[in-house]
Design a protein around this motif. Structure first.
Motif, PDB file in Angstrom:
ATOM      1  N   GLN A   4       0.832  -1.199   0.000  1.00 13.72           N
ATOM      2  CA  GLN A   4       0.000   0.000   0.000  1.00 13.72           C
ATOM      3  C   GLN A   4       0.864   1.245   0.000  1.00 13.72           C
ATOM      4  N   ASP A   5       0.595   2.125  -0.900  1.00 17.81           N
ATOM      5  CA  ASP A   5       1.261   3.423  -0.913  1.00 17.81           C
ATOM      6  C   ASP A   5       0.343   4.407  -0.212  1.00 17.81           C
ATOM      7  N   SER A   6       0.445   4.487   1.115  1.00 19.32           N
ATOM      8  CA  SER A   6      -0.491   5.301   1.871  1.00 19.32           C
ATOM      9  C   SER A   6      -0.076   6.759   1.943  1.00 19.32           C
ATOM     10  N   ALA A   7       1.025   7.083   1.319  1.00 21.32           N
ATOM     11  CA  ALA A   7       1.444   8.475   1.256  1.00 21.32           C
ATOM     12  C   ALA A   7       2.037   8.726  -0.122  1.00 21.32           C
ATOM     13  N   LEU A  77      -8.226   1.692   2.453  1.00 21.29           N
ATOM     14  CA  LEU A  77      -8.535   0.310   2.830  1.00 21.29           C
ATOM     15  C   LEU A  77      -8.275   0.030   4.302  1.00 21.29           C
ATOM     16  N   GLY A  78      -7.785   1.036   5.006  1.00 21.47           N
ATOM     17  CA  GLY A  78      -7.510   0.858   6.425  1.00 21.47           C
ATOM     18  C   GLY A  78      -6.115   0.364   6.740  1.00 21.47           C
ATOM     19  N   HIS A  79      -5.238   0.264   5.734  1.00 21.78           N
ATOM     20  CA  HIS A  79      -3.871  -0.157   5.975  1.00 21.78           C
ATOM     21  C   HIS A  79      -3.060   1.023   6.499  1.00 21.78           C
ATOM     22  N   LEU A  80      -2.206   0.721   7.461  1.00 26.32           N
ATOM     23  CA  LEU A  80      -1.406   1.768   8.093  1.00 26.32           C
ATOM     24  C   LEU A  80       0.055   1.644   7.707  1.00 26.32           C
ATOM     25  N   SER A  81       0.709   2.771   7.579  1.00 25.42           N
ATOM     26  CA  SER A  81       2.144   2.832   7.354  1.00 25.42           C
ATOM     27  C   SER A  81       2.758   3.749   8.396  1.00 25.42           C
ATOM     28  N   LEU A  82       3.968   3.408   8.831  1.00 23.96           N
ATOM     29  CA  LEU A  82       4.728   4.315   9.679  1.00 23.96           C
ATOM     30  C   LEU A  82       5.521   5.235   8.765  1.00 23.96           C
ATOM     31  N   VAL A  83       5.241   6.515   8.839  1.00 25.78           N
ATOM     32  CA  VAL A  83       5.839   7.498   7.947  1.00 25.78           C
ATOM     33  C   VAL A  83       6.724   8.433   8.749  1.00 25.78           C
ATOM     34  N   ALA A  84       7.971   8.578   8.320  1.00 27.07           N
ATOM     35  CA  ALA A  84       8.915   9.461   9.008  1.00 27.07           C
ATOM     36  C   ALA A  84       9.074  10.748   8.228  1.00 27.07           C
ATOM     37  N   THR A  85       8.994  11.856   8.935  1.00 28.39           N
ATOM     38  CA  THR A  85       9.251  13.168   8.351  1.00 28.39           C
ATOM     39  C   THR A  85      10.465  13.752   9.045  1.00 28.39           C
ATOM     40  N   PRO A  86      11.631  13.725   8.417  1.00 25.66           N
ATOM     41  CA  PRO A  86      12.840  14.235   9.074  1.00 25.66           C
ATOM     42  C   PRO A  86      12.702  15.700   9.444  1.00 25.66           C
ATOM     43  N   LEU A  87      13.230  16.061  10.601  1.00 26.04           N
ATOM     44  CA  LEU A  87      13.246  17.462  11.002  1.00 26.04           C
ATOM     45  C   LEU A  87      14.181  18.232  10.080  1.00 26.04           C
ATOM     46  N   ARG A  88      13.901  19.508   9.930  1.00 30.38           N
ATOM     47  CA  ARG A  88      14.680  20.313   8.984  1.00 30.38           C
ATOM     48  C   ARG A  88      16.168  20.274   9.331  1.00 30.38           C
ATOM     49  N   GLU A  89      16.487  20.417  10.623  1.00 28.93           N
ATOM     50  CA  GLU A  89      17.905  20.440  10.984  1.00 28.93           C
ATOM     51  C   GLU A  89      18.570  19.097  10.720  1.00 28.93           C
ATOM     52  N   ASP A  90      17.797  18.007  10.842  1.00 29.49           N
ATOM     53  CA  ASP A  90      18.364  16.700  10.574  1.00 29.49           C
ATOM     54  C   ASP A  90      18.561  16.499   9.070  1.00 29.49           C
ATOM     55  N   GLN A  91      17.647  17.018   8.268  1.00 32.19           N
ATOM     56  CA  GLN A  91      17.768  16.865   6.825  1.00 32.19           C
ATOM     57  C   GLN A  91      19.024  17.556   6.310  1.00 32.19           C
ATOM     58  N   GLU A  92      19.379  18.678   6.937  1.00 29.87           N
ATOM     59  CA  GLU A  92      20.553  19.405   6.475  1.00 29.87           C
ATOM     60  C   GLU A  92      21.843  18.675   6.809  1.00 29.87           C
ATOM     61  N   SER A  93      21.849  17.943   7.921  1.00 30.04           N
ATOM     62  CA  SER A  93      23.084  17.302   8.355  1.00 30.04           C
ATOM     63  C   SER A  93      23.154  15.828   8.024  1.00 30.04           C
ATOM     64  N   PHE A  94      22.036  15.251   7.591  1.00 35.99           N
ATOM     65  CA  PHE A  94      21.999  13.804   7.353  1.00 35.99           C
ATOM     66  C   PHE A  94      21.198  13.519   6.104  1.00 35.99           C
ATOM     67  N   GLN A  95      21.862  12.967   5.099  1.00 35.50           N
ATOM     68  CA  GLN A  95      21.210  12.714   3.817  1.00 35.50           C
ATOM     69  C   GLN A  95      20.727  11.272   3.742  1.00 35.50           C
ATOM     70  N   VAL A  96      19.535  11.083   3.261  1.00 35.20           N
ATOM     71  CA  VAL A  96      18.972   9.750   3.079  1.00 35.20           C
ATOM     72  C   VAL A  96      19.449   9.181   1.750  1.00 35.20           C
ATOM     73  N   SER A  97      19.877   7.922   1.757  1.00 35.91           N
ATOM     74  CA  SER A  97      20.294   7.294   0.504  1.00 35.91           C
ATOM     75  C   SER A  97      19.061   6.720  -0.183  1.00 35.91           C
ATOM     76  N   ALA A  98      18.690   7.300  -1.311  1.00 34.93           N
ATOM     77  CA  ALA A  98      17.423   6.948  -1.952  1.00 34.93           C
ATOM     78  C   ALA A  98      17.515   5.741  -2.874  1.00 34.93           C
ATOM     79  N   GLY A  99      18.684   5.526  -3.483  1.00 34.91           N
ATOM     80  CA  GLY A  99      18.785   4.524  -4.523  1.00 34.91           C
ATOM     81  C   GLY A  99      18.301   3.132  -4.147  1.00 34.91           C
ATOM     82  N   PRO A 100      18.913   2.473  -3.118  1.00 36.12           N
ATOM     83  CA  PRO A 100      18.519   1.106  -2.788  1.00 36.12           C
ATOM     84  C   PRO A 100      17.048   0.991  -2.426  1.00 36.12           C
ATOM     85  N   ALA A 101      16.508   2.007  -1.750  1.00 39.28           N
ATOM     86  CA  ALA A 101      15.112   1.938  -1.326  1.00 39.28           C
ATOM     87  C   ALA A 101      14.172   1.925  -2.521  1.00 39.28           C
ATOM     88  N   VAL A 102      14.450   2.780  -3.495  1.00 43.35           N
ATOM     89  CA  VAL A 102      13.606   2.818  -4.681  1.00 43.35           C
ATOM     90  C   VAL A 102      13.707   1.498  -5.431  1.00 43.35           C
TER      91      VAL A 102
END
Length: 407
Positions: A4-7, A77-102
């Motif tokens: 489910q792509d709930s977001a 459909l009632g399916h739940l996902s845990l969704v993380a929203t990085p804080l702005r200060e964390d986004q600036e200092s810590f980059q998420v590696s997108a490739g493997p996840a996609v």
């Protein structure tokens, strides 16, 4: 499983968390944030510990990478996902590696829908288990399709074995319990804070992990009388009392059968001293032979940790765990004439493998009940190093030495 792509994958900064594949112990659900980072529910005392960590201990703890905000999102459909929203200060200092996840998302789309990969434009997008909440109960649908095909085999204290899919069963248990609690006790969009920590097994192909509860006392200073009594009983009836250490979970890769053999905390609680020794031996056995080349490096790192703990006055690591990690994938054959790994020098940092030395890592985790001078709770201030932790390390080192000398 229905993915489910709930977001909206295009939402800036959105990360869908997935269960961490190799969680062998603990009771809080550890989630995978990206390939190199995990996250877990934030406990204020643990956060403060990481933020004031003595320099000497950083070698033996996961790197602390800040915090994120997590919430449940429900689809039609009632399916739940845990969704993380990085804080702005964390986004600036810590980059998420997108490739493997996609890549994982695209592979799952093919295997679950029969369709080809579709373009994805957002940052790191991963896929997690779904669950559906109903008024009567939370119905968990926990089969998780992962990019690994390695099976996990559970063995109980009586030697009975059962295959449990491609996710460590204890980690799955923690994930189910956590989602059930969030689903039943909290509103859908309530925000939760999680700690971001280094994924200490990310560099291992087949991570063998031993979770050891250290010390002769497990309850924190803030424990209720009931909880204190319960933990004291567990210690008295297990190897915690006589050895200062007990097994809280483990997984060891069996090269002959190509699966992980898993044990949980209930198995560890029932072990005698001899049983503990046998379990430690089994942790170092790959199904065909004892990995004797690991004994020296593990002992040396434990000795280094022992020196660090002895130098930390006022610290008490109640209910914390120690992870022993190595790769079930054996290193390449040594070149002719090269020294045996056990003759090599001490590894400079955990997980490194100079000169063909097998990767071995020792990490302290779980500091929700750790106390020390300057921590928020000044009611209990201790002098000197943690005697229970030291007692456990000394016994662990001695047992490994006995195993080594017995070969």
């Amino acid at each position: 499983m229905v993915v489910q792509d709930s977001a909206d994958p295009g939402d800036a900064g959105l990360v869908l968390l997935e269960p961490f594949l190799h969680q062998v112990g603990g009771h809080l659900s550890v989630m995978k944030y990206d390939e190199d980072t995990v996250c877990k529910p934030l406990v204020s005392r643990e956060q403060r510990f990481y933020e004031s960590l003595p320099l000497a201990m950083k070698r033996f703890t996961p790197q602390y990478r800040g915090t994120i905000t997590v919430q449940l999102q429900k689809d039609s459909l009632g399916h739940l996902s845990l969704v993380a929203t990085p804080l702005r200060e964390d986004q600036e200092s810590f980059q998420v590696s997108a490739g493997p996840a996609v890549a994982i998302w695209q592979k799952l789309q093919q295997t679950t829908t029969g369709e080809g990969p579709s373009p994805s434009s957002g940052p790191a997008l991963t896929v997690l288990c779904s669950l559906r909440c109903s008024p009567a109960a939370a119905l968990l649908r926990s089969e998780f399709h992962l990019s690994t095909h390695v099976a996990f085999l559970v063995e109980d204290a009586n030697g009975n074995q059962a295959t449990r899919g491609s996710l460590n069963p204890w980690g799955l248990h923690c994930h189910q319990a956590h989602l059930t609690r969030l689903c039943t006790e909290y509103p859908q969009n309530k925000q939760h804070r999680f700690l971001l920590l280094e994924n200490v097994v990310s560099q291992y192909k087949h991570p063998c992990v031993l979770d050891l509860k250290m010390g002769t006392r497990q309850h924190g200073d803030d424990a209720s009388a009931e909880k204190k009594a319960r933990h004291m009983t567990k210690c008295a009836q297990s190897t915690s009392a006589c050895l200062g250490v007990r097994i809280c979970g483990m997984q060891v890769y069996q090269t002959d059968k190509k699966h992980f053999l898993c044990k949980d905390k209930y198995y560890g609680r029932k072990l005698s001293v001899d049983g503990f020794r046998q379990a430690l031996y089994q942790f170092l056995h790959d199904g065909t032979r004892l990995r004797t080349e690991l004994l020296g490096p593990i002992q040396r790192q434990l000795q280094a940790l022992l020196s660090v703990i002895r130098s930390q006055s006022s610290y008490r690591f109640y209910s914390s765990s120690l992870l022993v990690i190595y790769d079930g994938q054996e290193p390449p054959e040594r070149a002719p004439g090269s020294p045996h790994p056990q003759e090599e020098a001490l590894q400079p940092t955990p997980g490194s493998c100079p000169g063909g030395l097998p990767k071995v890592d020792i990490r302290m985790i779980d500091f929700a009940h750790t106390t020390y001078k300057g921590s928020w709770n000044e009611r209990s201030t201790y002098d000197g190093p943690d005697p229970g932790y030291i007692f456990g390390l000394e016994n662990l080192i001695q047992i490994l030495r006995d195993i080594q000398e017995g070969q």
